[in-house]
Design an enzyme around this catalytic site. Structure first.
Site, PDB file in Angstrom:
ATOM      1  CB  SER B  90      -0.894   0.019   1.245  1.00 22.19           C
ATOM      2  OG  SER B  90      -0.128  -0.206   2.412  1.00 22.19           O
ATOM      3  CG  ASP B 128       2.095  -6.699   1.029  1.00 14.86           C
ATOM      4  OD1 ASP B 128       1.236  -5.803   1.111  1.00 14.86           O
ATOM      5  OD2 ASP B 128       1.813  -7.898   0.772  1.00 14.86           O
ATOM      6  CE  LYS B 158      -0.599  -8.264   3.263  1.00 16.47           C
ATOM      7  NZ  LYS B 158      -1.161  -8.130   1.906  1.00 16.47           N
ATOM      8  CD  GLU B 227      -7.868  -5.308   1.710  1.00 18.57           C
ATOM      9  OE1 GLU B 227      -6.770  -5.898   1.725  1.00 18.57           O
ATOM     10  OE2 GLU B 227      -7.992  -4.108   1.373  1.00 18.57           O
TER      11      GLU B 227
END
Lengths: 230, 328
Positions: B90, B128, B158, B227
């Protein structure tokens, strides 16, 4: 809000209106500079410490700087964008300095660069300005050289040091700098130097007699935990 | 029995607490246990490991996860006792300002992982993997996962995807790299999902999610991020698994929660998802602070005397005299 250019800065200087400068290191911090009408956004190599958590700025690479410059440029659209050249990227030769300065414009989306040093950098700076890249000079406490200065110490405290600083400032002006950062210099000395030049001085720890001021965003917002300069 | 005030126990260092346990009665111990359930600054923070997370899960205590992208944000996760620090892709949007996360490169991620690791020492560090770094083949994924440990200073990775990623995940976990799974709204795939849309809204979708979750569990994931899934579906999936689920926009029935730091602090300007509670509106504070700086520079109120450095009067006089002479 209007795009800040070299002309904007010259007009502020002529009208004796202080120029505001603030550092940024990523998109949100660049956006904050954008939204608050700060004139110059500097992507400082201070990010090596305050954003990347290293103990010194000297491990910052040019690749890292360019990465952060790009991120800042996505947020800061109106301010005049200056990218700091890290230790080792401009001292080896004028050609190396020129090549790396060009990368800041091409790959970093910057409009100008800053590098540290006095008259010994004049020739290099002249080569960069003569091909149309504006240069912001930096004398006084130059953080990349702090190990040879014996730490982060105030410069220009003796008459001899003050004379050298003035000499360096004039050399930088001759080399084509559009402005010069004066860092950690006694107020009266900085004021005197400012009066002797025909280009703006941007002070940090140099009193209120300079043509403008700059601070590190994380320091003035209370985000950086290690130490905050006086 | 010795009367010890609550404040005294609160102020006890760890060593004193242990000595207290030898001298005081059970009542005092109960009091200490009550206070130790609340994280305070007096507790010596401990390194969070997989075992810590397993214990939290076993005790049904929610696991806290927060993202970070650089040294200061990593330090904030460190200082607040958050268990898992996730360096999320993100950051491609909230730190780097791009319109999508899919342009984030692995080099960028590793750079930010390293910065975070300088700040976050105690939290469990998860990096990530960005779009394109793990989908082409298991070998590519494995190579890149290894880089996160070697070059990124991370402890786990992840990656997004369900059962189609199971084989790849199994190869990564089998060489000892913990993997945090991620299903539901997977941002790297938002263009094929038709945007940032809630997943698992139909029975068919919910069944697929459960199937995916189980595949990820079999593949060795230590936990799975759910999510943007309806609460009841997320709760059901959580109950069917033997590993923790970390929810984001998935209700309060998951084993833990994760949020993006810039979103919950009110720093990111473009949009804040419905599921993200803003615990602070820092952007307003920051803008006010910078505007104050700007005003003070313009009025020359800043810098004041206390921000400036003096010079010895004699030195200044000598300097100015020499300058005067040079001009003549």
């Amino acid at each position: 809000p209007k795009k800040v250019t070299i002309t904007t800065l010259q007009n502020l200087y002529k009208n004796n209106e202080p120029i505001t400068v603030l550092t940024a290191h990523d998109y949100p911090s660049g956006l904050f500079v954008e939204k608050t009408g700060i004139e110059i956004c500097l992507v400082g190599d201070s990010l090596g410490m305050v954003a990347l958590g290293r103990k010194s700025v000297n491990q910052t690479t040019i690749e890292e700087m360019l990465h952060h410059c790009r991120a800042v440029s996505r947020g800061a659209k109106n301010p005049f964008l200056v990218g700091d050249m890290p230790f080792g990227s401009y001292e080896t030769s004028s050609k190396d300095a020129l090549r790396n300065a060009i990368r800041y414009i091409k790959e970093g989306n910057m409009e100008a660069i800053k590098l540290e040093g006095g008259s010994e950098m004049a020739r290099t700076i002249h080569q960069i300005t003569s091909i149309g890249i504006p240069v912001l000079g930096h004398i006084g406490l130059t953080p990349q050289r702090q190990s040879s200065l014996g730490g982060f110490r105030v410069q220009g405290k003796t008459a001899k040091q003050a004379i050298k600083l003035l000499y360096d400032a004039k050399a930088l002006q001759r080399a084509g700098c559009f402005a010069i950062v004066l860092e950690a210099i006694p107020g009266p000395v900085a004021t005197y130097i400012t009066e002797q030049l025909q280009i703006p001085t941007i002070g940090i720890g140099a009193g209120s007699g300079t043509s403008g001021q700059v601070l590190v965003q994380q320091d003035m917002l209370g985000i950086y935990d290690r130490f905050v300069p006086k | 029995m010795i009367n010890v005030s609550c404040q005294t126990i609160l102020n006890c260092t760890r060593n004193v607490t242990i000595r207290c346990a030898n001298n005081f009665t059970c009542t005092s111990l109960k009091l200490m246990r009550f206070y130790s359930a609340i994280r305070t600054n007096t507790q010596t923070p401990k390194k969070v490991t997989i075992t810590t997370l397993q214990n939290l899960y076993t005790n049904n205590e929610p696991i806290t996860v927060l993202t970070a992208h650089d040294y200061p944000s990593g330090l904030f996760v460190e200082k607040t006792g958050i268990e898992i620090c996730l360096v999320g892709d993100s950051l491609g949007m909230v730190a780097l300002g791009r319109k999508s996360v899919n342009q984030t490169t692995i080099e960028e991620m590793l750079h930010h992982c390293r910065a975070v690791s300088r700040g976050a020492k105690n939290p469990f560090l998860v990096g990530d993997m960005p779009f394109g770094s793990y989908e082409t083949s298991s070998k590519d994924a494995l190579r890149n996962a290894i880089r996160y440990i070697k070059e990124g200073n991370m402890e786990a990775i992840k990656l997004e995807g369900g059962s189609e990623m199971a084989r790849t995940i199994h190869q990564i976990t089998s060489i000892g790299i913990p993997v945090l799974g991620h299903i539901g709204l997977t941002p790297q795939r938002q263009s094929s999902l038709g945007g940032f849309r809630v997943q698992g809204k139909t029975a068919k979708q919910a069944i697929k999610l459960l199937y995916d979750a189980k595949a990820l569990q079999r593949a060795g994931c230590f936990a799975i991020v759910l999510e943007a899934i309806p609460g009841p579906v997320a709760t059901y999936i959580t109950e069917q698994l033997q590993i923790p689920t970390i929810g984001i926009g998935a209700g309060s029935g998951t084993s833990g929660q994760v949020l993006v730091q810039q979103d919950m602090l009110g720093i990111y300007d473009r949009f804040v998802p419905k599921f993200c509670k803003q615990y602070a509106k820092l952007d307003q504070l920051i803008i006010e602070a910078i505007e104050a700086y700007r005003e003070e520079v313009k009025s020359r109120a800043f810098p004041a005397e206390e921000h400036s450095y003096p010079i010895n009067d004699d030195e200044l006089k000598t300097f100015l005299d020499i300058m005067k002479k040079e001009k003549e």
